[in-house]
Design an enzyme around this catalytic site. Structure first.
Site, PDB file in Angstrom:
ATOM      1  N   ASP A  69       0.841  -1.203   0.000  1.00  0.00           N
ATOM      2  CA  ASP A  69       0.000   0.000   0.000  1.00  0.00           C
ATOM      3  C   ASP A  69       0.870   1.246   0.000  1.00  0.00           C
ATOM      4  O   ASP A  69       1.571   1.517   0.970  1.00  0.00           O
ATOM      5  CB  ASP A  69      -0.901  -0.018   1.237  1.00  0.00           C
ATOM      6  CG  ASP A  69      -2.023   1.011   1.182  1.00  0.00           C
ATOM      7  OD1 ASP A  69      -1.898   1.982   0.416  1.00  0.00           O
ATOM      8  OD2 ASP A  69      -3.012   0.853   1.910  1.00  0.00           O
ATOM      9  N   HIS A  83      -8.713  -1.661  -8.717  1.00  0.00           N
ATOM     10  CA  HIS A  83      -8.416  -0.475  -7.910  1.00  0.00           C
ATOM     11  C   HIS A  83      -7.212   0.289  -8.462  1.00  0.00           C
ATOM     12  O   HIS A  83      -7.226   1.524  -8.528  1.00  0.00           O
ATOM     13  CB  HIS A  83      -8.147  -0.905  -6.464  1.00  0.00           C
ATOM     14  CG  HIS A  83      -7.868   0.216  -5.531  1.00  0.00           C
ATOM     15  ND1 HIS A  83      -8.839   1.068  -5.072  1.00  0.00           N
ATOM     16  CD2 HIS A  83      -6.694   0.648  -4.963  1.00  0.00           C
ATOM     17  CE1 HIS A  83      -8.310   1.960  -4.252  1.00  0.00           C
ATOM     18  NE2 HIS A  83      -7.007   1.734  -4.179  1.00  0.00           N
TER      19      HIS A  83
END
Length: 425
Positions: free
Chosen positions: A236, A333
């Site tokens: 992330d 995403h």
């Protein structure tokens, strides 16, 4: 002033906290983590009298004073606290200025690894034998702060309320606030010590509206430096803007404006969007690895695009599989949030994970304390979130439960406090 380990000045065998900070020579150059932008430069604290060496993690300090506040470009820390305050009834501009002066003095002390002695409170001793551990304190103002202090005419347009999104299940009691403080450190006790000091120094001027606690990996926990992972197990932070990029400052920090403009006080500052995003981990963990990777558009093992390469390889959004379908799905995403898919909109993501226990139905209350930084939320967070809202494959596994938007002034110069250019204008 000495800060003996056993809490008694002059105690036999007492070793002061200041003496324990002499570690740079023992830690070596590997103990330095250098930020690239003013106000985010980490350095090792040294003294000439230290008989004991901290590890490089404990010895690293971040400068409080500078052109930008710390905690924006500072490398991610292992422990974090986010806390919002509301000014007390009857407190206005004068009281807010006094509070920001106290908090700034306190932050400068703590980030140097010194006891929290600004104001009239005695240090609690929680971090007595620790180094600064990359501690940062960052301060911001919410939209309501300007009404409470009679400064509505100087409220910047960037603090206009965020639009609603379909995944929002926002709790107003854990959203917004007059004042916001971000605390980060690589030691849990150092971070908690700062949290307590900030709360105590607020005194009767402001009360806590909400608090959230987060964490990341500890420095040195991986064999090599790498992007952090979130609680879904995904890398992330890939493709975050880097300070080395020529347009970094333009995207992340508010530019200088004419001295007589309403928001000239914000020059060198930024806007922080704060979201408590709950991850529906039982649902997510029920997916197979291949399904998870198609939702994200990246390999779970190393964060590389499904089209190949390494984590930093650019997404090949045009590549098709043998059936003529995009290798990176249309609703992945990574595809939807890519800057090239959003007119170049960019934000600096600097999150913490959180876990607040298990709900009565057995599901974990866990997820991401999402914090992103940008020069203008309407050009950073908002367009990207709007696009994600319209068809991101990850959205069914997320729930936004709290939200805040804060204007974060530029850094304090020597002899200044944070927000002084606003509060004394």
């Amino acid at each position: 002033m000495g800060d003996p380990v056993d809490g008694r000045a002059g105690a036999p065998g007492a070793v002061s906290r200041r003496r324990l900070l002499g570690t740079a020579g023992a830690a070596g150059a590997g103990g330095l983590a250098l930020g690239a932008v003013g106000g985010a430069v980490a350095r090792a604290v040294t003294t000439e009298e230290a008989p004991t060496a901290l590890s490089s993690v404990g010895s690293t300090a971040v400068a409080f004073h500078g052109g930008h506040q710390p905690g924006i470009t500072t490398p991610l820390q292992a422990h974090g606290h986010l806390i919002a305050f509301d000014l007390a009834r009857g407190a206005g501009r004068k009281e807010a200025a006094a509070l920001m002066r106290r908090w700034s003095a306190l932050a400068a002390e703590l980030m140097e690894g010194r006891p929290a002695e600004a104001g009239n409170h005695r240090d609690t001793g929680v971090a007595l034998d620790a180094g600064p551990s990359s501690l940062t304190l960052t301060f911001g103002f919410g939209r309501s702060f300007f009404d409470r202090t009679g400064l509505a005419a100087r409220r910047p347009a960037g603090l206009d309320p965020l639009p609603p999104f379909s995944a929002d299940r926002l709790d107003p009691r854990r959203s917004n606030g007059d004042l916001w403080v971000q605390i980060g450190a690589d030691d849990g006790l150092v971070a908690f010590h700062a949290l307590r000091a900030v709360q105590r120094a607020a005194g009767n001027t402001a009360s806590v509206r909400w608090q959230m606690n987060g964490f990341n990996r500890s420095p040195g926990a991986t064999a090599r430096p790498m992007t952090t992972r979130n609680l879904m197990g995904q890398v992330d932070g890939t493709n975050n803007p880097a300070p080395s990029e020529p347009d970094f400052d333009r995207r992340i920090f508010v530019p200088a404006s004419s001295p007589d403009s309403a928001d000239s006080w914000l020059a060198g500052g930024s806007y922080a969007v704060v979201r408590r995003i709950r991850m529906l981990l039982d649902d997510w963990d029920g997916l197979g690895l291949t399904e998870q990777e198609r939702v994200i558009g990246r390999r779970k093992a190393d964060g590389a695009p499904l089209t190949g390469g390494s984590e930093t390889t650019q997404l090949d959004l045009e590549r098709l599989d043998r059936d003529g379908k995009p290798v990176i799905p249309a609703n992945a995403h990574a595809r939807i949030s890519a800057p090239e898919q959003n007119g170049g909109a960019a934000m600096l993501r600097r999150p913490f994970s959180y876990h607040d226990g298990i709900d009565t139905d057995g599901t974990p209350d866990a997820g991401l304390l999402f914090i992103c930084w940008q020069a203008d939320p309407l050009r950073g967070f908002v367009p990207v979130q709007r696009k994600l809202d319209r068809g991101d494959a990850l959205s069914p596994f997320l729930r936004h439960e709290a939200s805040g938007l804060f204007a974060v002034p530029g850094g304090a110069r020597q002899g200044e406090y944070v927000g002084q250019r606003l509060l004394e204008s």
